[in-house]
Design an enzyme around this catalytic site. Structure first.
Site, PDB file in Angstrom:
ATOM      1  N   ASP A  91      45.101  37.136  35.983  1.00 39.64           N
ATOM      2  CA  ASP A  91      45.143  37.412  37.586  1.00 39.64           C
ATOM      3  C   ASP A  91      44.533  36.122  38.089  1.00 39.64           C
ATOM      4  O   ASP A  91      43.846  35.266  37.595  1.00 39.64           O
ATOM      5  CB  ASP A  91      44.597  38.888  37.901  1.00 39.64           C
ATOM      6  CG  ASP A  91      42.952  38.600  37.662  1.00 39.64           C
ATOM      7  OD1 ASP A  91      42.375  38.164  36.471  1.00 39.64           O
ATOM      8  OD2 ASP A  91      42.243  39.173  38.356  1.00 39.64           O
ATOM      9  N   GLU A 153      40.387  40.456  36.850  1.00 37.30           N
ATOM     10  CA  GLU A 153      38.925  39.877  36.766  1.00 37.30           C
ATOM     11  C   GLU A 153      38.261  39.557  37.950  1.00 37.30           C
ATOM     12  O   GLU A 153      37.514  39.753  38.427  1.00 37.30           O
ATOM     13  CB  GLU A 153      39.036  38.588  35.879  1.00 37.30           C
ATOM     14  CG  GLU A 153      37.350  38.239  35.309  1.00 37.30           C
ATOM     15  CD  GLU A 153      36.704  37.183  36.440  1.00 37.30           C
ATOM     16  OE1 GLU A 153      35.770  36.853  36.305  1.00 37.30           O
ATOM     17  OE2 GLU A 153      37.509  36.601  37.323  1.00 37.30           O
TER      18      GLU A 153
END
Ligand code: ZN
Length: 451
Positions: A91, A153
């Site tokens: 991400d 994250e």
């Protein structure tokens, strides 16, 4: 394999790996609320395909409760060999201010050996580094390999922590490579040995039932905004050092940036001085830092002639590895209560805390990495700290206290992670992937095992 063979194998693998980085970085996998989920899942699928292509016999997506899937891959260790866990995340941060980007954030663009685009460095470069390093071995890995690529994250990245706690055997390893940091400068090898933790909260000040006319009431009616500003200003002295008791300045063993380098990287305007005292390494990596990151107040364009009844601020505290984020946040909150003027009503909410990280002075894995980086970069790495926190690192440390955690990667300080015009230097990425492959080999050698 000999080190020479490994170096040429990684070099030969780079053109394909760079194409794959472009493909991955073209996907806006922003795992923040309010952003579409499809691209995040698409990035998961591409990541899974890449990990599969690295020669690991077992690869799967694993569900992470309340979050996006992680990609897990595994190859068992040869007899007697240790196991290494490789971490990255797929991400990315939102693009932010589009006007500040010189190239479209999700159209990876190659300029002068650097690939520009959101996520090209943080942390899709980490995924590619793992893949390129693994491919060098063509499925015959010198050590056991586990790969975990996380899918959320950047936004409140605490969900994989619960997953690790519930599946302790899955990620158990002797050494853990976190490819989500970088060198101070391209070509200047470093291992990140300390990360500051973080605490944040929202403060609200109330003084009046509602806004009142500043002509009729100003001069006597207590202004909530004025009170809040006095309180926030009190957090630092004139030099910019923190005034909150119990938050002492720390010292970092190792060399930080020069003032000139730092001014350049941070983009400090001419004639503006830096704040705080002590060496830059002390200030950036081993001390507390308090930043007001948001204010809820009337905007200039919406200003009316009124005394404000309420004002809010978001306050973020960076906590050195030696400090405890909970104690720290309590100290700051207590201080703000004490400096509140005029008996104003003060309340606090939306607390978040995350611990920092301090690596051990170094064991077998670190010496293997030192030899690998020396070969890949032409000189041994030095220790550096990093300001950002990677929440998972502490969970891994808690779960696997015997494991050595190694943080390095291709996110050098000019990579502009979390900022417009993020980029990765492709030569640097090759050196990092080479160092990673050499490290896996070095770790399997008898000298690394202490035999
Ligand atoms: Zn990252």
């Amino acid at each position: 394999m000999t080190p020479d063979q490994i170096e040429s194998a990684v070099a030969a693998a780079m053109p394909r790996a760079i194409e794959e980085l472009k493909r991955l970085a073209a996907i806006p996998s922003v795992a923040f609320p309010g952003h579409p989920e499809e691209p995040v899942l698409a990035a998961a699928a591409v990541t899974e395909e890449l990990v599969r292509s690295a020669g690991l016999p077992h690869v799967q997506q694993v569900a992470v409760e309340g979050s996006f899937p992680a990609i897990y891959g595994e190859a068992p260790p040869p007899p007697g060999a240790p196991t290494v866990l490789l971490y990255a995340h797929y991400d990315v941060q939102p693009a932010g201010d589009l006007a500040a980007w010189r190239t479209p954030p999700f159209e990876p663009t190659l300029i002068d050996g650097k690939l520009y685009g959101r996520g090209c460095a943080d942390d899709k470069s980490g995924i590619i580094s793992h893949i390129a390093a693994l491919r060098a071995f063509q499925g015959r890995f010198p050590v056991g390999i586990k790969v975990i690529i996380e899918g959320q994250e950047e936004y409140a990245g605490e969900r994989l922590e619960a997953f690790v706690e519930r599946n302790p055997e899955l990620l158990r390893a002797d050494a853990i490579v976190v490819a989500d940091t970088g060198n101070p400068r391209v070509g200047d090898p470093a291992v990140t040995t300390s990360l500051r933790g973080m605490a944040a909260f929202t403060i609200e000040v109330r003084t009046l039932r509602e806004a009142v006319h500043s002509g009729s009431f100003g001069g006597a009616a207590p202004d909530a905004l004025a009170a809040l500003m006095r309180m926030l200003t009190a957090l630092h002295d004139e030099n910019g050092d923190i005034r909150v008791p119990g938050l002492p300045r720390g010292s970092f063993l190792g060399q930080g940036p020069s003032e000139e380098e730092f001014r350049k990287t941070a983009g400090v305007a001419d004639g503006v001085s830096l704040v705080g005292s002590g060496s830059l390494a002390d200030r950036l990596w081993a001390s507390y830092a308090i930043t007001v990151t948001g204010l809820d107040v009337p905007t200039v364009s919406g200003a009316v002639n009124a005394v404000q009844p309420a004002a809010r601020a978001r306050v973020t505290v960076r906590v050195p590895p030696s400090g405890d984020p909970k104690t720290t946040v309590n100290a700051v909150v207590e201080f703000l209560r004490q400096v509140a003027p005029w008996g104003v009503q003060v309340s606090f909410d939306d607390f978040t805390v995350g611990s920092g990280f301090q690596a051990d002075s170094g064991g077998k894995a670190r010496s293997a990495l030192n030899r690998a980086m020396e070969r890949a970069f032409g000189r041994p790495p030095r220790d550096v700290g990093a300001g950002g926190s990677i929440p998972l690192v502490n969970t891994l440390l808690k779960q696997y206290p015997a494991a050595e955690i190694l943080l390095f990667g291709a996110e050098d300080e000019d990579a502009a992670i979390h900022a417009p015009n993020e980029r990765v230097d492709l030569d640097e990425l090759r050196r990092v992937a080479t160092a990673e492959a050499l490290f896996l080999q070095e770790l399997s050698l008898p000298s690394a095992l202490g035999v």
